[in-house]
Design a protein around this motif. Structure first.
Motif, PDB file in Angstrom:
ATOM      1  N   ASN A 202       0.829  -1.209   0.000  1.00 29.24           N
ATOM      2  CA  ASN A 202       0.000   0.000   0.000  1.00 29.24           C
ATOM      3  C   ASN A 202       0.861   1.257   0.000  1.00 29.24           C
ATOM      4  O   ASN A 202       1.898   1.314   0.654  1.00 29.24           O
ATOM      5  N   THR A 203       0.409   2.269  -0.739  1.00 36.25           N
ATOM      6  CA  THR A 203       1.121   3.552  -0.758  1.00 36.25           C
ATOM      7  C   THR A 203       0.201   4.682  -0.293  1.00 36.25           C
ATOM      8  O   THR A 203       0.435   5.843  -0.612  1.00 36.25           O
ATOM      9  N   GLY A 204      -0.831   4.343   0.427  1.00 31.64           N
ATOM     10  CA  GLY A 204      -1.731   5.362   0.964  1.00 31.64           C
ATOM     11  C   GLY A 204      -2.455   6.102  -0.146  1.00 31.64           C
ATOM     12  O   GLY A 204      -2.970   5.484  -1.075  1.00 31.64           O
ATOM     13  N   ASP A 205      -2.454   7.441  -0.050  1.00 33.77           N
ATOM     14  CA  ASP A 205      -3.132   8.237  -1.082  1.00 33.77           C
ATOM     15  C   ASP A 205      -2.233   8.485  -2.283  1.00 33.77           C
ATOM     16  O   ASP A 205      -2.663   9.093  -3.255  1.00 33.77           O
ATOM     17  N   ALA A 206      -0.973   8.082  -2.188  1.00 27.71           N
ATOM     18  CA  ALA A 206      -0.014   8.416  -3.240  1.00 27.71           C
ATOM     19  C   ALA A 206      -0.060   7.399  -4.386  1.00 27.71           C
ATOM     20  O   ALA A 206      -0.488   6.264  -4.214  1.00 27.71           O
TER      21      ALA A 206
ATOM     22  N   GLY B 153       2.019  12.422  -4.914  1.00 27.33           N
ATOM     23  CA  GLY B 153       0.794  12.656  -4.161  1.00 27.33           C
ATOM     24  C   GLY B 153       0.577  14.128  -3.907  1.00 27.33           C
ATOM     25  O   GLY B 153       1.344  14.989  -4.363  1.00 27.33           O
ATOM     26  N   ARG B 154      -0.479  14.392  -3.180  1.00 30.69           N
ATOM     27  CA  ARG B 154      -0.814  15.761  -2.870  1.00 30.69           C
ATOM     28  C   ARG B 154      -1.271  15.804  -1.428  1.00 30.69           C
ATOM     29  O   ARG B 154      -2.073  14.964  -1.008  1.00 30.69           O
ATOM     30  N   ASN B 155      -0.726  16.745  -0.655  1.00 35.10           N
ATOM     31  CA  ASN B 155      -1.232  16.941   0.705  1.00 35.10           C
ATOM     32  C   ASN B 155      -1.381  18.441   0.950  1.00 35.10           C
ATOM     33  O   ASN B 155      -1.350  19.219  -0.013  1.00 35.10           O
TER      34      ASN B 155
ATOM     35  N   TYR C 165       1.815  19.393  -4.111  1.00 32.47           N
ATOM     36  CA  TYR C 165       2.225  18.129  -4.713  1.00 32.47           C
ATOM     37  C   TYR C 165       3.585  17.683  -4.183  1.00 32.47           C
ATOM     38  O   TYR C 165       4.432  18.509  -3.844  1.00 32.47           O
TER      39      TYR C 165
ATOM     40  N   LYS D 137      -3.128   3.621  -8.348  1.00 32.72           N
ATOM     41  CA  LYS D 137      -3.385   4.564  -7.259  1.00 32.72           C
ATOM     42  C   LYS D 137      -3.470   3.837  -5.925  1.00 32.72           C
ATOM     43  O   LYS D 137      -4.256   2.912  -5.776  1.00 32.72           O
ATOM     44  N   GLY D 138      -2.590   4.221  -4.986  1.00 32.54           N
ATOM     45  CA  GLY D 138      -2.649   3.674  -3.633  1.00 32.54           C
ATOM     46  C   GLY D 138      -1.912   2.379  -3.409  1.00 32.54           C
ATOM     47  O   GLY D 138      -1.817   1.913  -2.285  1.00 32.54           O
ATOM     48  N   LYS D 139      -1.384   1.756  -4.492  1.00 32.74           N
ATOM     49  CA  LYS D 139      -0.660   0.506  -4.252  1.00 32.74           C
ATOM     50  C   LYS D 139       0.235   0.058  -5.402  1.00 32.74           C
ATOM     51  O   LYS D 139       0.103   0.514  -6.533  1.00 32.74           O
TER      52      LYS D 139
END
Ligand SMILES: *[C@@H]1O[C@H](CO)[C@@H](O)[C@H](O)[C@H]1NC(C)=O
Ligand SMILES: *[C@@H]1O[C@H](CO)[C@@H](O)[C@H](O)[C@H]1NC(C)=O
Ligand SMILES: *[C@@H]1O[C@H](CO)[C@@H](O)[C@H](O)[C@H]1NC(C)=O
Ligand SMILES: *[C@@H]1O[C@H](CO)[C@@H](O)[C@H](O)[C@H]1NC(C)=O
Ligand SMILES: *[C@@H]1O[C@H](CO)[C@@H](O)[C@H](O)[C@H]1NC(C)=O
Length: 284
Positions: A41-45, A64-66, A70, A268-270
């Motif tokens: 898993n890579t979370g939201d990234a 990703g974006r937080n 970016y 996306k995410g993984k």
């Protein structure tokens, strides 16, 4: 040999070869079948630009974006580990690209602050070169030459690095993704079209159309070139096209093969690890 024992062996063998009637796998490339065996898993990234080194470590960029905007950061899943770690020593949020020099067994990182190399002893990245260009991606060819892409004039262009000099490679303007194979042929995407510039030709050849929405990766395995950019497609290097599409994948943004021919796909995410499966099909 005792006849009973022989019969016993024979029956054992029949059982051993009594294989399931249907063989279901997650995807098929030519005649090879693959199943997902691991998910990282890579979370939201979103994983992009994935590369195995010769030791089986998997390096990749996460995009990703937080709340700060970016970011592009480099992670590693070390061999035998199931956890992704951040590679220490790299500029935060601005580490865009990874290149593996197979000849020298080295891993390089292209960042906004320059080019870094992975130090296997300290397991961190160390700055080795600061080209005076806003660097977006980094490639290494079969002879160990380094190339970077950047956009000093607003269009992505390719440069060969020769010490502190950078030599503009003409014909690659406005490219979206580029990769170089083990014969120094350059494959690239421009405006959803896929091209090759063979090392012994002076002009590019159009291969086919690909989807492209800002994230993708070109890679090589045996005599095939793969393009992961939303869809996964591939073509034998000697073929003229069209590209073949692999069905059963999610929307993909990265692809990397390991030494034994298993691979990861980024989505996306993984990251999904696919392993080859024997698939016997009984003839009716
Ligand atoms: C591949 O995975 C599927 C489940 O997704 C499973 O049903 C199938 O048996 C697996 N195939 C092999 C050859 O392991
Ligand atoms: C990693 O796993 C392989 C087998 O899968 C094993 O041979 C090797 O010793 C392991 N390495 C480490 C550092 O645990
Ligand atoms: C370039 O090399 C390939 C083999 O790698 C060969 O098939 C082709 O004819 C060569 N083209 C030229 C113009 O030399
Ligand atoms: C590729 O895309 C162009 C439009 O950009 C289209 O005209 C052409 O027919 C497509 N070619 C193939 C082989 O799909
Ligand atoms: C592809 O082309 C190269 C160079 O022309 C040749 O050596 C090779 O055998 C070809 N491979 C296949 C599978 O046709």
């Amino acid at each position: 040999m005792n006849i009973i024992f022989f019969l016993f062996l024979y029956i054992q063998m029949c059982f051993a070869f009594d294989i399931p009637q249907t063989c279901k796998t997650d995807l098929t490339i030519d005649k090879d079948h693959y199943n997902v065996t691991k998910t990282y898993n890579t979370g939201d990234a979103i994983p992009t630009d994935a590369h195995f080194d010769g030791k089986g470590n998997l390096f990749f960029v996460v995009f990703g974006r937080n709340f700060n905007g970016y970011y592009y950061d480099v992670k590693v899943i070390k061999r035998n580990s199931s956890e992704a770690e951040t590679v220490p020593g790299l500029p935060e949020r601005e580490s865009y690209s990874i290149a593996v020099d197979k000849k020298e067994s080295k891993v390089y990182f292209g960042t906004s602050k320059g080019i870094y190399a992975y130090n296997y002893e300290s397991q961190e990245a160390i700055l080795i070169n600061k080209p005076d260009i806003q660097l977006n991606s980094l490639l290494v060819d079969k002879d160990g030459n380094k190339y970077i892409t950047g956009r000093p004039d607003g269009f992505e262009q390719l440069y060969l690095l020769a010490g502190n000099e950078k030599i503009h490679y003409k014909g690659f303007d406005a490219l979206d993704e580029v990769a170089v194979d083990d014969k120094n042929n350059f494959y690239y995407i421009r405006e959803e079209k896929f091209f090759v510039l063979k090392s012994n030709l002076s002009h590019s050849v159009y291969i086919g159309n690909v989807s492209y929405e800002g994230l993708g990766q070109i890679t090589f395995h045996q005599d095939n070139v793969f393009v992961a950019s939303k869809t996964l497609s591939y073509i034998h290097k000697n073929d003229t096209g069209p590209m073949k599409r692999v069905s059963g994948t999610p929307e993909v943004t990265a692809i990397a093969f390991d030494r034994v021919g298993n691979f990861v796909l980024g989505t996306k995410g993984k990251l999904l690890k696919y392993e080859a499966k024997e698939c016997y099909q009984r003839k009716n």
